[in-house]
Design a protein around this motif. Structure first.
Motif, short mmCIF file in Angstrom:
data_model
loop_
_atom_site.label_atom_id
_atom_site.label_comp_id
_atom_site.label_asym_id
_atom_site.label_seq_id
_atom_site.Cartn_x
_atom_site.Cartn_y
_atom_site.Cartn_z
N ASN A 73 63.31 21.39 79.45
CA ASN A 73 64.51 20.58 79.70
C ASN A 73 65.79 21.42 79.74
O ASN A 73 66.87 20.88 79.95
CB ASN A 73 64.65 19.50 78.62
N GLY A 74 65.68 22.73 79.45
CA GLY A 74 66.85 23.60 79.46
C GLY A 74 67.57 23.67 78.13
O GLY A 74 68.68 24.18 78.05
N ALA A 75 66.93 23.18 77.04
CA ALA A 75 67.53 23.27 75.70
C ALA A 75 67.22 24.64 75.10
O ALA A 75 66.14 25.20 75.31
CB ALA A 75 66.98 22.16 74.80
N TYR A 76 68.19 25.17 74.34
CA TYR A 76 68.06 26.52 73.77
C TYR A 76 67.77 26.43 72.28
O TYR A 76 68.29 25.57 71.58
CB TYR A 76 69.36 27.30 73.98
N TYR A 77 66.95 27.38 71.79
CA TYR A 77 66.59 27.46 70.38
C TYR A 77 66.67 28.92 69.95
O TYR A 77 66.38 29.82 70.74
CB TYR A 77 65.16 26.96 70.15
N VAL A 78 67.01 29.15 68.68
CA VAL A 78 67.04 30.51 68.12
C VAL A 78 66.08 30.54 66.94
O VAL A 78 66.14 29.68 66.07
CB VAL A 78 68.46 30.90 67.65
N GLU A 79 65.21 31.56 66.91
CA GLU A 79 64.28 31.75 65.80
C GLU A 79 64.48 33.15 65.25
O GLU A 79 64.44 34.13 65.99
CB GLU A 79 62.84 31.60 66.28
N VAL A 80 64.66 33.23 63.93
CA VAL A 80 64.74 34.52 63.25
C VAL A 80 63.73 34.45 62.11
O VAL A 80 63.90 33.67 61.18
CB VAL A 80 66.15 34.80 62.69
N GLY A 81 62.69 35.27 62.21
CA GLY A 81 61.64 35.21 61.20
C GLY A 81 60.94 33.87 61.25
O GLY A 81 60.45 33.43 62.29
N ASP A 82 60.90 33.18 60.11
CA ASP A 82 60.24 31.87 60.04
C ASP A 82 61.21 30.73 60.28
O ASP A 82 60.81 29.58 60.34
CB ASP A 82 59.60 31.70 58.65
N ARG A 83 62.50 31.04 60.38
CA ARG A 83 63.51 29.99 60.52
C ARG A 83 63.76 29.70 61.99
O ARG A 83 64.02 30.59 62.78
CB ARG A 83 64.82 30.41 59.87
N GLY A 84 63.68 28.41 62.35
CA GLY A 84 63.98 27.97 63.69
C GLY A 84 65.27 27.17 63.68
O GLY A 84 65.88 26.94 62.64
N SER A 85 65.71 26.76 64.84
CA SER A 85 66.96 25.99 64.92
C SER A 85 66.72 24.71 65.69
O SER A 85 65.70 24.53 66.34
CB SER A 85 68.05 26.81 65.59
N ASP A 86 67.70 23.85 65.62
CA ASP A 86 67.70 22.64 66.44
C ASP A 86 68.16 23.02 67.84
O ASP A 86 68.76 24.08 68.05
CB ASP A 86 68.66 21.61 65.83
N PRO A 87 67.93 22.14 68.83
CA PRO A 87 68.42 22.44 70.18
C PRO A 87 69.94 22.62 70.17
O PRO A 87 70.64 21.94 69.44
CB PRO A 87 68.02 21.21 70.99
N MET A 88 70.41 23.58 70.97
CA MET A 88 71.85 23.86 71.02
C MET A 88 72.29 24.19 72.43
O MET A 88 71.47 24.52 73.28
CB MET A 88 72.22 24.98 70.04
N ALA A 89 73.59 24.13 72.65
CA ALA A 89 74.19 24.48 73.93
C ALA A 89 74.27 26.00 74.05
O ALA A 89 74.16 26.74 73.06
CB ALA A 89 75.57 23.87 74.06
#
Length: 148
Positions: A73-89
């Motif tokens: 869908n074109g949503a961006y996510y950031v993962e560092v190690g085991d931590r993920g993020s919610d969709p962001m602009a």
């Protein structure tokens, strides 16, 4: 009678020098043309391409990689190690990656894009990562499945 059997005195020697001035003029004109056009030809996102076949990347055990994902869908996510993020602009992602890179400057940045994502979306992402301070950006792929 001018020396019978002898060569005439007015015989010219062959010229053994070449006038290179016109060649230098042409070379200088071409140099100026290339100097003017070269900056116009180098547009795009700087990516370090691998020098070998597509062998797996050997990850450094001491450094956690920053994985940036783009879903279909074109949503961006950031993962560092085991931590993920919610969709962001994209702008939010750029500032988040810049914060992470300011704390961990030697981290690798890897992009994981869905197969259905448009090429322009991935290019905009890589450009934003470059502006956030990522020196090297890698692309994560999966090995193709062998067909029976």
């Amino acid at each position: 009678m001018k020396g019978m059997g002898m060569m005439p005195e007015s015989r010219r020697k062959p010229m053994s020098e070449i006038n290179v001035v016109p060649y230098i003029d042409v070379m200088l004109v071409l140099l100026v043309i290339f100097m003017v056009t070269a900056p116009m030809l180098t547009q795009g996102v700087k990516v370090d391409l691998p020098q070998t076949s597509s062998d797996p990347i050997q990850a450094d055990k001491d450094v956690e990689a920053i994985i940036v994902s783009v879903d279909s869908n074109g949503a961006y996510y950031v993962e560092v190690g085991d931590r993920g993020s919610d969709p962001m602009a994209l702008e939010e992602l750029q500032s988040e990656v810049a914060k992470i890179l300011s704390q961990r400057s030697n981290s690798e940045v890897l992009v994981r894009g869905d197969e259905q994502v448009r090429y322009g979306t991935v290019v905009r992402l890589m450009s934003a990562l470059q502006m956030a301070g990522a020196a090297n950006i890698g692309l994560i792929t999966e090995a193709p499945l062998d067909k029976p």
